[in-house]
Design a protein around this motif. Structure first.
Motif, mmCIF file in Angstrom:
data_model
loop_
_atom_site.group_PDB
_atom_site.id
_atom_site.type_symbol
_atom_site.label_atom_id
_atom_site.label_comp_id
_atom_site.label_asym_id
_atom_site.label_seq_id
_atom_site.Cartn_x
_atom_site.Cartn_y
_atom_site.Cartn_z
ATOM 1 N N ASP A 37 -0.006 4.536 -0.761
ATOM 2 C CA ASP A 37 -0.689 5.894 -0.743
ATOM 3 C C ASP A 37 -0.205 6.516 0.628
ATOM 4 O OD1 ASP A 37 -2.462 4.999 -2.822
ATOM 5 O OD2 ASP A 37 -4.167 4.176 -1.630
ATOM 6 N N ARG B 21 2.426 -1.679 5.577
ATOM 7 C CA ARG B 21 2.144 -1.534 4.308
ATOM 8 C C ARG B 21 2.039 -2.819 3.337
ATOM 9 N NH1 ARG B 21 1.244 3.595 2.536
ATOM 10 N NH2 ARG B 21 1.602 5.346 4.163
ATOM 11 N N ASP C 37 0.743 -1.216 -0.102
ATOM 12 C CA ASP C 37 -0.007 0.057 0.198
ATOM 13 C C ASP C 37 0.872 1.341 -0.082
ATOM 14 O OD1 ASP C 37 -1.689 2.193 0.487
ATOM 15 O OD2 ASP C 37 -2.736 1.234 2.166
ATOM 16 N N SER D 133 -1.717 7.859 2.872
ATOM 17 C CA SER D 133 -2.656 7.357 4.018
ATOM 18 C C SER D 133 -2.667 5.933 3.680
ATOM 19 C CB SER D 133 -3.747 8.231 4.150
ATOM 20 O OG SER D 133 -3.589 9.521 4.551
ATOM 21 N N VAL D 134 -2.552 5.029 4.800
ATOM 22 C CA VAL D 134 -2.639 3.571 4.554
ATOM 23 C C VAL D 134 -4.259 3.275 4.599
ATOM 24 C CG1 VAL D 134 -2.425 1.380 5.662
ATOM 25 C CG2 VAL D 134 -0.568 3.219 5.990
ATOM 26 N N ASP D 135 -4.530 2.614 3.287
ATOM 27 C CA ASP D 135 -6.051 2.332 3.147
ATOM 28 C C ASP D 135 -6.169 0.923 2.928
ATOM 29 O OD1 ASP D 135 -5.031 2.180 0.655
ATOM 30 O OD2 ASP D 135 -6.011 3.559 -0.396
ATOM 31 N N ASN E 147 -1.225 -1.212 -3.929
ATOM 32 C CA ASN E 147 -0.893 -0.282 -5.273
ATOM 33 C C ASN E 147 -0.084 -0.916 -6.094
ATOM 34 O OD1 ASN E 147 -1.439 1.828 -2.583
ATOM 35 N ND2 ASN E 147 -2.833 2.203 -4.316
#
Length: 335
Positions: free
Chosen positions: A255, A280, A253, A257-259, A263
């Protein structure tokens, strides 16, 4: 008296019959050859599908559960700060160690230094090593070059109900949400009073790797597991034959902010310490290149296979190959 006349085949009729027979024989022969080739190709395809499915299932099953430690969720996996080692440590010569720069090498059990890796991914280099990591594997002479080695730590099976359910050859992990103990069947069974609401599971450290069998000459998938008598021990014989290359990319991940959404998939060597510490790394993509066990002389393989970021070219040989790919999401990673 009347005489009946008998007539045989003429030369032309014989020639026509012979020609027709030759055509029929040639047709039947061509059909038999084509049928044999189809049967052989089908046999190789079915064998590769079986090998690929079994290997993919074994590895992905453990990857899905990597970092699962039962009820323990409240504190980091640090010895002396949440995790108590009741049993004796495994001698480093018998363990699979990750040698972190500037920190105490990490083995199968959580260390006191604060670094715990439920997942290890390393690539075998041309020097037949893992750059100083996991000597339990890199000391072997027949490793498949440029293939990955995967180490997984987790608890397995079902919770144990009493000390009578324990195996003397295994290690166990007792935990509630706030504390945990690592012990063996010769250590005291953790009581409900000392650890309210605890569950007891078998603790394991699995290592998957590929080498070339000295007996068969085939590339094979092998597995190490944690054993109370001898530390990390190899399962007798190969798990699956014909696994020619293994590659694992980690889903990150990236991004701001960790969502919780992957990715990109990248090599483990490109994952930063910050990405690990921030949780992440949330999934992986497994690639397995499977080779037929025997050659097909009617087939020449000059294909190239894309294992994520690595291309593997066939050597214009007579082996058939199939590429398997699987995406895994980690459910229980603990950092």
């Amino acid at each position: 008296m009347s005489h009946s006349t008998q007539q045989g085949f003429t030369l032309i009729e014989w020639l026509i019959a012979i020609v027709i027979g030759l055509f029929l024989t040639a047709g039947i022969g061509s059909f038999l050859v084509a049928s044999q080739r189809t049967t052989e190709a089908t046999y190789h395809s079915e064998q590769m599908m079986d090998s690929g499915r079994i290997a993919t299932h074994l590895i992905t099953r453990d990857l899905k559960m990597v970092g699962f430690f039962g009820e323990y969720t409240g504190k980091p996996m640090v010895r002396g700060a949440g995790v108590t080692l009741v049993t004796s440590d495994i001698p480093s010569a018998n363990d699979c160690l990750t040698d972190w720069v500037g920190a105490t090498p990490e083995g199968s059990f959580p260390s006191a230094g604060g670094r715990f890796s439920p997942l290890f991914v390393g690539q075998v280099s041309n020097s037949n090593s893992l750059s100083g990591q996991y000597a339990c594997v890199s000391s072997r002479s027949n490793l498949v070059l440029d293939s990955d080695v995967i180490g997984i730590k987790r608890v397995i099976g079902s919770p144990k109900l009493s000390a009578a359910d324990l195996n003397s050859k295994r290690y166990y992990f007792a935990a509630n949400s706030a504390q945990a103990e690592l012990f063996t069947s010769s250590d005291p069974w953790p009581s409900e009073a000392d650890m309210p609401g605890r569950q007891v599971w078998e603790y394991q450290h699995f290592v998957y790797y590929l080498d070339v069998s000295a007996q068969s000459g085939l590339p094979v998938l092998r597995k190490l597991y944690l054993h109370n008598d001898s530390g990390m021990q190899a399962i007798n014989g190969p798990l699956v034959e014909g696994i020619e290359r293994m590659r694992l990319l980690l889903g990150v991940d990236t991004d701001t902010s960790v969502d919780g959404v992957i990715n990109e998939f990248i090599a483990a060597s490109n994952v930063t310490p910050l990405q690990w510490s921030e949780g992440r790394v949330i999934g992986a993509k497994l690639y397995l290149l499977v080779r037929s066990l025997t050659e097909d002389q009617n087939y020449t393989n000059n294909n190239s296979y894309e294992l994520g970021d690595v291309a593997v070219a066939a050597a214009n040989d007579h082996y058939r190959r199939t590429l398997f790919e699987s995406v895994i999401f980690f459910r229980n990673m603990v950092y």
